[in-house]
Design a protein around this motif. Structure first.
Motif, short mmCIF file in Angstrom:
data_model
loop_
_atom_site.label_atom_id
_atom_site.label_comp_id
_atom_site.label_asym_id
_atom_site.label_seq_id
_atom_site.Cartn_x
_atom_site.Cartn_y
_atom_site.Cartn_z
N ALA A 1 -3.48 -1.75 -2.04
CA ALA A 1 -2.93 -2.48 -3.18
C ALA A 1 -3.99 -2.72 -4.25
O ALA A 1 -3.69 -2.69 -5.45
CB ALA A 1 -2.33 -3.81 -2.71
N LEU B 1 -4.29 0.45 -6.23
CA LEU B 1 -3.09 0.63 -7.04
C LEU B 1 -3.11 -0.27 -8.28
O LEU B 1 -2.65 0.12 -9.35
CB LEU B 1 -1.85 0.34 -6.21
CG LEU B 1 -1.59 1.31 -5.05
CD1 LEU B 1 -0.41 0.83 -4.22
CD2 LEU B 1 -1.34 2.72 -5.56
N ALA B 2 -3.68 -1.47 -8.13
CA ALA B 2 -3.71 -2.42 -9.24
C ALA B 2 -4.76 -2.06 -10.29
O ALA B 2 -4.61 -2.44 -11.46
CB ALA B 2 -3.97 -3.82 -8.71
N ASP C 1 0.85 -1.18 0.00
CA ASP C 1 0.00 0.00 0.00
C ASP C 1 0.89 1.24 0.00
O ASP C 1 2.12 1.14 0.10
CB ASP C 1 -0.91 0.02 1.22
CG ASP C 1 -1.80 -1.21 1.33
OD1 ASP C 1 -1.95 -1.92 0.32
OD2 ASP C 1 -2.32 -1.47 2.42
N MET C 2 0.27 2.41 -0.10
CA MET C 2 1.08 3.63 -0.01
C MET C 2 0.24 4.79 0.50
O MET C 2 -0.99 4.79 0.42
CB MET C 2 1.68 3.98 -1.37
CG MET C 2 0.72 4.48 -2.42
SD MET C 2 1.59 4.78 -3.99
CE MET C 2 0.26 5.51 -4.97
N GLY D 1 -0.73 3.75 -9.03
CA GLY D 1 0.53 3.06 -8.81
C GLY D 1 1.64 3.54 -9.72
O GLY D 1 2.82 3.23 -9.48
N ARG D 2 1.29 4.32 -10.76
CA ARG D 2 2.29 4.84 -11.69
C ARG D 2 2.69 6.27 -11.34
O ARG D 2 3.58 6.83 -12.00
CB ARG D 2 1.75 4.79 -13.12
CG ARG D 2 1.14 3.45 -13.49
CD ARG D 2 0.59 3.45 -14.90
NE ARG D 2 -0.31 2.33 -15.10
CZ ARG D 2 -0.61 1.80 -16.27
NH1 ARG D 2 -0.08 2.30 -17.37
NH2 ARG D 2 -1.44 0.78 -16.37
#
Length: 205
Positions: free
Chosen positions: A67, A70-71, A23-24, A76-77
């Motif tokens: 996640a 992000l996927a 995660d972020m 996520g980029r």
């Protein structure tokens, strides 16, 4: 809920890995004068993805991204400095200038071309095949959170059947991330809510 009318153009200030890097946490610079007073837990659409404010300061807010998100999105980029289209959540009584947007991204599209067309820019995008049937000429679509009218769609059975085009006026290019889009770049796509429910009803016996 949102309208797809972008109210500010921010940028990614910092990315902090969470959950062993799966995660972020995004720290996003935002130019609103009341950014420091945004309630914790508020929803903000970030290039079309509805995120929850977990911290904020005078000119920034932070949101945690799983996640799963992000996927399924372009987040996520993102890198430090990436532009972010920002829209605060719709309140009862606000003007509905675009169309109803949930902030739940349906898929990631690809920018195919950008070309001048009279006083605007014609953008062409490719959709995931599963989403193409939800896009109709003169219908609504949200691209990176921006409410837009579809001006053309690919003919079913042709090589361009999963493609569509929109026109962007100079104002929109100046106040959103569209001014930085070039062929090959990925975008977040949210199909029209009405199209989604009509398709669901037609699929049921």
């Amino acid at each position: 809920m949102f309208t797809g009318i972008i109210s500010a153009l921010g940028d990614v200030r910092e990315i902090r890995p969470l959950g062993a890097g799966a995660d972020m946490r995004l720290v996003i610079a935002a130019p609103w004068p009341d950014t420091g007073a945004i309630p914790l837990g508020a929803s903000i659409a970030c290039s079309g993805c509805c995120l929850t404010v977990v911290a904020r300061g005078g000119d920034w807010f932070a949101a945690d991204v799983s996640a799963e998100t992000l996927a399924r999105t372009t987040l996520g980029r993102w890198r430090a400095g990436s532009p972010v289209n920002l829209e605060r959540a719709l309140r009862l009584g606000d003007e509905l200038g675009g169309h109803l947007v949930s902030g739940h991204v349906d898929g990631v599209g690809e920018t195919l071309s950008v070309a001048p067309e009279n006083g605007s820019l014609r953008f062409r995008f490719r959709l995931p095949a599963a989403l193409a049937r939800f896009v109709a000429e003169k219908g609504s679509i949200a691209i990176d959170g921006v409410s837009l009218t579809v001006n053309e769609v690919g003919v079913p059975g042709s090589a361009a059947e999963n493609e569509f085009g929109v026109n962007i006026i100079p104002h929109t290019a100046a106040v959103t991330g569209f001014g930085t889009l070039v062929p090959g770049m990925a975008v977040n796509i949210e199909i029209d809510l009405l199209a989604r429910y009509v398709a669901r009803l037609q699929a049921r016996p």
